[in-house]
Design an enzyme around this catalytic site. Sequence first.
Site, PDB file in Angstrom:
ATOM      1  N   GLY A  63       0.458  -1.030  -0.080  1.00  0.00           N
ATOM      2  CA  GLY A  63       0.059  -0.212  -0.239  1.00  0.00           C
ATOM      3  C   GLY A  63       1.166   1.295   0.200  1.00  0.00           C
TER       4      GLY A  63
ATOM      5  CG  ASP B   1       0.736   6.062   4.141  1.00  0.00           C
ATOM      6  OD1 ASP B   1       0.830   5.533   5.144  1.00  0.00           O
ATOM      7  OD2 ASP B   1       1.899   5.664   4.622  1.00  0.00           O
TER       8      ASP B   1
ATOM      9  CD  GLU C  82       6.367  -1.065   4.333  1.00  0.00           C
ATOM     10  OE1 GLU C  82       4.673  -0.842   4.504  1.00  0.00           O
ATOM     11  OE2 GLU C  82       6.323   0.288   3.902  1.00  0.00           O
TER      12      GLU C  82
END
Length: 262
Positions: free
Chosen positions: A90, A92, A111
């Site tokens: 994902g 932000d 990540e």
Amino acid sequence: MTNDLSPIDRAKYIAARRSCDYVQSGMRVGLGTGSTAAWMVRCLGEMVREEGLDIVGVPTSTRTADLARQVGVPVVSLDEAKWLDVTIDGADEFDENLNLIKGGGGALLQEKIVATASDRMVVIADAAKEVRALGAFPLPVETVPFGWQTTKALVEETLVNMDVLGRESTLRMNDDVPFVTDEGNYIIDLHLHRIGNPRQLALVLNQIPGVVENGLFIDICDAVVIGHSDGRVEVRDLNAGVAADEQLDVLDSDNIFADGPD
């Protein structure tokens, strides 16, 4: 069951479901962290259980590793996998060039390492995550605990010469103690409001002693899958130079909500 989701959660689920089309048997897959990535891990778990999908996952956090094992996705370390076919995660925020802000969940270091060790990075998000300019979401900067206040002051001093609208920084807390990442570090959140030159800022921040990594992902994301609550999904792929608008048929199935094997 999908009809019981909020519009935002349904959009996240739609994006996560579509992103699984990038995964084929035999692949080594980076598994992102966060609420949208959790839907993707559940979807992959369903494909492993119901369709015999044969993959190994490399999780970007301990909580993602725990979820993957719970739903039946085999996990290995990045050192064991060495290189990945695709990472799905994902974000932000993302802009039109697919530059990202990540790290709201506190896993930005792992990540970024996993994403850059992949042939492709695919981002999954709801439409609200798209912005004209990065910076409305606080930019996470991971720092070592030793001398963190000095590091914070150096970061604030550096921001004076950067093209940003705000310069406030705060230490991320977990109740009344500092939040600690999986790597044992702290996170300083920068409230910048707008970042005029993300590439420059990313490079400069990483030169500050005490900074381990920052949450700007520049030239890392290859495609973004944007989910909408009505089942519509947009796919933007930089490498293919295409943007597609599709309608995803989602069966109202309980499978995705079922617990995986222990």
